[in-house]
Write an enzyme that holds these catalytic residues in place. Structure first.
Site, PDB file in Angstrom:
ATOM      1  N   GLN A  71       0.839  -1.207   0.000  1.00 16.83           N
ATOM      2  CA  GLN A  71       0.000   0.000   0.000  1.00 16.83           C
ATOM      3  C   GLN A  71       0.874   1.257   0.000  1.00 16.83           C
ATOM      4  O   GLN A  71       0.617   2.199  -0.741  1.00 16.83           O
ATOM      5  CB  GLN A  71      -0.908  -0.035   1.247  1.00 16.83           C
ATOM      6  CG  GLN A  71      -2.047   0.948   1.205  1.00 16.83           C
ATOM      7  CD  GLN A  71      -3.079   0.587   0.134  1.00 16.83           C
ATOM      8  OE1 GLN A  71      -3.092  -0.521  -0.370  1.00 16.83           O
ATOM      9  NE2 GLN A  71      -3.885   1.551  -0.246  1.00 16.83           N
ATOM     10  N   GLU A  82       1.589 -26.441   7.320  1.00 16.57           N
ATOM     11  CA  GLU A  82       2.100 -26.850   8.633  1.00 16.57           C
ATOM     12  C   GLU A  82       1.186 -26.373   9.761  1.00 16.57           C
ATOM     13  O   GLU A  82       1.634 -25.863  10.787  1.00 16.57           O
ATOM     14  CB  GLU A  82       3.557 -26.415   8.793  1.00 16.57           C
ATOM     15  CG  GLU A  82       4.343 -27.007   7.625  1.00 16.57           C
ATOM     16  CD  GLU A  82       5.820 -27.066   7.768  1.00 16.57           C
ATOM     17  OE1 GLU A  82       6.327 -26.964   8.882  1.00 16.57           O
ATOM     18  OE2 GLU A  82       6.472 -27.243   6.721  1.00 16.57           O
TER      19      GLU A  82
HETATM   20  C1  LIG Z   1       2.418 -25.133  -0.864  1.00 19.82           C
HETATM   21  C2  LIG Z   1       2.043 -26.190   0.128  1.00 19.82           C
HETATM   22  C3  LIG Z   1       3.046 -27.015   0.637  1.00 19.82           C
HETATM   23  C4  LIG Z   1       2.716 -28.061   1.507  1.00 19.82           C
HETATM   24  N1  LIG Z   1       3.689 -28.935   1.921  1.00 19.82           N
HETATM   25  C5  LIG Z   1       3.322 -30.088   2.546  1.00 19.82           C
HETATM   26  C6  LIG Z   1       4.270 -31.122   2.768  1.00 19.82           C
HETATM   27  O1  LIG Z   1       5.466 -30.986   2.452  1.00 19.82           O
HETATM   28  N2  LIG Z   1       3.852 -32.296   3.323  1.00 19.82           N
HETATM   29  C7  LIG Z   1       2.547 -32.484   3.686  1.00 19.82           C
HETATM   30  O2  LIG Z   1       2.223 -33.579   4.165  1.00 19.82           O
HETATM   31  N3  LIG Z   1       1.612 -31.505   3.515  1.00 19.82           N
HETATM   32  C8  LIG Z   1       1.969 -30.329   2.940  1.00 19.82           C
HETATM   33  N4  LIG Z   1       1.037 -29.348   2.715  1.00 19.82           N
HETATM   34  C9  LIG Z   1      -0.333 -29.565   3.142  1.00 19.82           C
HETATM   35  C10 LIG Z   1      -0.811 -28.601   4.211  1.00 19.82           C
HETATM   36  O3  LIG Z   1      -0.229 -28.911   5.442  1.00 19.82           O
HETATM   37  C11 LIG Z   1      -2.355 -28.615   4.219  1.00 19.82           C
HETATM   38  O4  LIG Z   1      -2.786 -27.976   3.045  1.00 19.82           O
HETATM   39  C12 LIG Z   1      -2.926 -27.961   5.447  1.00 19.82           C
HETATM   40  O5  LIG Z   1      -2.655 -28.720   6.592  1.00 19.82           O
HETATM   41  C13 LIG Z   1      -4.430 -27.747   5.338  1.00 19.82           C
HETATM   42  O6  LIG Z   1      -5.083 -28.916   4.920  1.00 19.82           O
HETATM   43  P1  LIG Z   1      -6.136 -28.845   3.708  1.00 19.82           P
HETATM   44  O7  LIG Z   1      -5.487 -28.117   2.598  1.00 19.82           O
HETATM   45  O8  LIG Z   1      -6.613 -30.221   3.448  1.00 19.82           O
HETATM   46  O9  LIG Z   1      -7.322 -27.960   4.238  1.00 19.82           O
HETATM   47  P2  LIG Z   1      -8.569 -28.491   5.095  1.00 19.82           P
HETATM   48  O10 LIG Z   1      -8.096 -29.333   6.216  1.00 19.82           O
HETATM   49  O11 LIG Z   1      -9.561 -29.078   4.166  1.00 19.82           O
HETATM   50  O12 LIG Z   1      -9.138 -27.130   5.681  1.00 19.82           O
HETATM   51  C14 LIG Z   1      -9.881 -26.203   4.883  1.00 19.82           C
HETATM   52  C15 LIG Z   1     -10.228 -25.010   5.759  1.00 19.82           C
HETATM   53  O13 LIG Z   1     -11.052 -25.435   6.848  1.00 19.82           O
HETATM   54  C16 LIG Z   1     -10.435 -25.082   8.087  1.00 19.82           C
HETATM   55  N5  LIG Z   1     -10.753 -26.105   9.067  1.00 19.82           N
HETATM   56  C17 LIG Z   1     -10.563 -27.441   8.957  1.00 19.82           C
HETATM   57  N6  LIG Z   1     -10.960 -28.058  10.071  1.00 19.82           N
HETATM   58  C18 LIG Z   1     -11.378 -27.104  10.927  1.00 19.82           C
HETATM   59  C19 LIG Z   1     -11.881 -27.073  12.256  1.00 19.82           C
HETATM   60  N7  LIG Z   1     -12.006 -28.195  12.968  1.00 19.82           N
HETATM   61  N8  LIG Z   1     -12.181 -25.886  12.812  1.00 19.82           N
HETATM   62  C20 LIG Z   1     -12.060 -24.734  12.108  1.00 19.82           C
HETATM   63  N9  LIG Z   1     -11.594 -24.684  10.851  1.00 19.82           N
HETATM   64  C21 LIG Z   1     -11.257 -25.849  10.268  1.00 19.82           C
HETATM   65  C22 LIG Z   1      -8.954 -25.006   7.779  1.00 19.82           C
HETATM   66  O14 LIG Z   1      -8.252 -24.235   8.741  1.00 19.82           O
HETATM   67  C23 LIG Z   1      -8.979 -24.372   6.407  1.00 19.82           C
HETATM   68  O15 LIG Z   1      -9.188 -22.995   6.544  1.00 19.82           O
HETATM   69  C24 LIG Z   1       1.378 -28.244   1.917  1.00 19.82           C
HETATM   70  C25 LIG Z   1       0.370 -27.359   1.444  1.00 19.82           C
HETATM   71  C26 LIG Z   1       0.698 -26.355   0.554  1.00 19.82           C
HETATM   72  C27 LIG Z   1      -0.409 -25.467   0.044  1.00 19.82           C
END
Ligand SMILES: Cc1cc2nc3c(=O)[nH]c(=O)nc-3n(C[C@H](O)[C@H](O)[C@H](O)COP(=O)(O)OP(=O)(O)OC[C@H]3O[C@@H](n4cnc5c(N)ncnc54)[C@H](O)[C@@H]3O)c2cc1C
Length: 390
Positions: free
Chosen positions: A337, A364
């Protein structure tokens, strides 16, 4: 209360700063140019050369024990160094490292996986997330079925950092469906790419990109179980715990660098006959950013200190990750900004940081998962309000 760094912490931090400033920051223009052309900022050879140069400065294996040639630094010192690394957007990290859970390897596995990873000859990735299980990691379904002395893996992992380049993956799989994933029903395996898994690049808003890993009847010898059978979920949580202070430490470095740019711009950009920094609206953005940065710095250092004291760092680390990730997003947004239209262009790295740091609130452990941990600790009485001072 003494908030100063020890002489040793200061010396290590300053040497890291010196290395980053002299050897890494000068590569920024070229890295930005390459990334704008959709290439990697640094290739594997360049990263390795930089890491070997850093080794001469004494930086090798920040978290690696001395018997493997590393420094095994306290978490506080590591946090300070990660902040220095964060001051440049060049995708650099010091060498001599391995995933923390690889140290659970037995002697044969250490020879085949751990030591070559530390030496930079092999590349690993860690895979727990699946299309149907992210935050709810205990819901994974990738199955490992026993076949004689071997295990057959079937299923998919997703969003795996380094999964496109890795030559082996640390994979958490379901080994006993009658037990819960967190209750002895999951196991970690060391799975070479040559055993048959394949990776698919996932486009993201950040540079580079994670991978989906596909396991279609991938046969893995029983000798490739990492740690104990049934320990997979616990190892996964141990892997994730480390990021809870290194990621926000990196965020502090990014925010400091970006804020410095904003201060300079506020002093030199004139509108209506005066520097924009003469306006209270701009001053408040700078003041809020500095205050939040300072708050994040101490939350993170305290989380790292908790690790060094051998105390349970989960609560402090969740607060550090939650606040540090939010802080860097707010600071980079304000820095953009303050730069006006220029902030939005690709001539400056601000839009790059803006895209990069959005991830910090997701991987993470999302913001919501950190809040869930913090609130649950308090509601169930696991943690006292006020932490160790409470
Ligand atoms: C670029 C990148 C690198 C990554 N690297 C790795 C890696 O090296 N190894 C690995 O294993 N994983 C990795 N991940 C995975 C990452 O840890 C997950 O994407 C993350 O933990 C969220 O899981 P999800 O994407 O399935 O979202 P979801 O679990 O489906 O969540 C979706 C939304 O709902 C919210 N939510 C879910 N449950 C609840 C609840 N009980 N209360 C309130 N809110 C909730 C979440 O906070 C989020 O906002 C990576 C992800 C990305 C994008």
């Amino acid at each position: 209360m003494d908030f100063s760094l020890s002489d040793e912490e200061r010396a290590i931090r300053d040497t890291a700063r010196d290395f980053i400033t002299r050897e890494v920051v000068p590569l920024e223009a070229e890295v930005l140019r390459r990334e704008r052309a959709h290439g990697p900022g640094l290739d594997r050879t360049e990263l390795r050369e930089l890491q070997l140069k850093a080794k001469k400065f004494g930086f090798w294996g920040l978290a690696t024990p001395p018997e493997y040639g590393g420094m095994d630094l306290p978490a506080v010192t590591q946090s300070l160094i990660w902040t220095e690394i964060g001051r440049t957007f060049v995708p650099f990290r010091f060498g001599g490292e391995a995933d923390n859970i690889l140290f659970h390897a037995n002697d044969a596995q250490k020879h085949e996986y751990l030591v070559p990873t530390i030496e930079g000859e092999r590349r690993s990735c860690f895979a727990i997330t699946e299309p149907g299980a992210g935050s709810d990691a205990a819901n994974i379904t990738l199955r490992a079925s026993r076949d004689g002395d071997d295990w057959i893996l079937n299923g998919e992992k997703t969003f795996i950092t380094g999964g496109n380049e890795a030559d082996f993956a640390i994979v958490v799989a379901v080994t006993d469906r009658n037990r819960g994933v967190r209750d002895g029903g999951s196991t970690a395996f060391l799975v070479d790419r040559s055993m048959g898994w394949r990776s698919e690049f996932i486009q993201t808003m950040g540079e580079g990109g994670p991978a989906a890993l596909v396991f279609d009847d991938v046969r893995v010898p029983g000798a490739n179980i990492l740690g104990e059978p049934g320990q997979g979920f616990a190892l996964g949580m141990q892997w994730i715990a480390k990021g809870r202070y290194t990621i926000p430490s990196h965020a502090v470095g990014i925010a400091e660098r970006a804020l410095r740019m904003a201060i300079e711009h506020a002093n030199t950009r004139h509108t209506f006959g005066a520097p924009i920094g003469a306006n209270q609206a701009i001053q408040w953005m700078i003041a809020d950013s500095e205050t939040e940065l300072e708050a994040a710095r101490w939350l993170i250092l305290r989380a790292a200190w908790t690790v060094d004291q051998g105390l349970d760092p989960r609560h402090a680390s969740s607060m550090a990750k939650l606040y540090g990730a939010g802080m860097v997003n707010r600071v980079v947004d304000r820095v953009m900004q303050i730069h006006g239209g220029m902030g939005y262009t690709r001539e400056l790295p601000i839009e790059r940081w803006y895209r990069q740091v959005r991830l910090y609130r997701i991987f993470e452990g999302t913001d919501e998962m950190q809040r869930l941990i913090i609130a649950r600790d308090l509601l169930r009485g696991y943690t006292k309000l006020g932490g160790h001072l409470g």
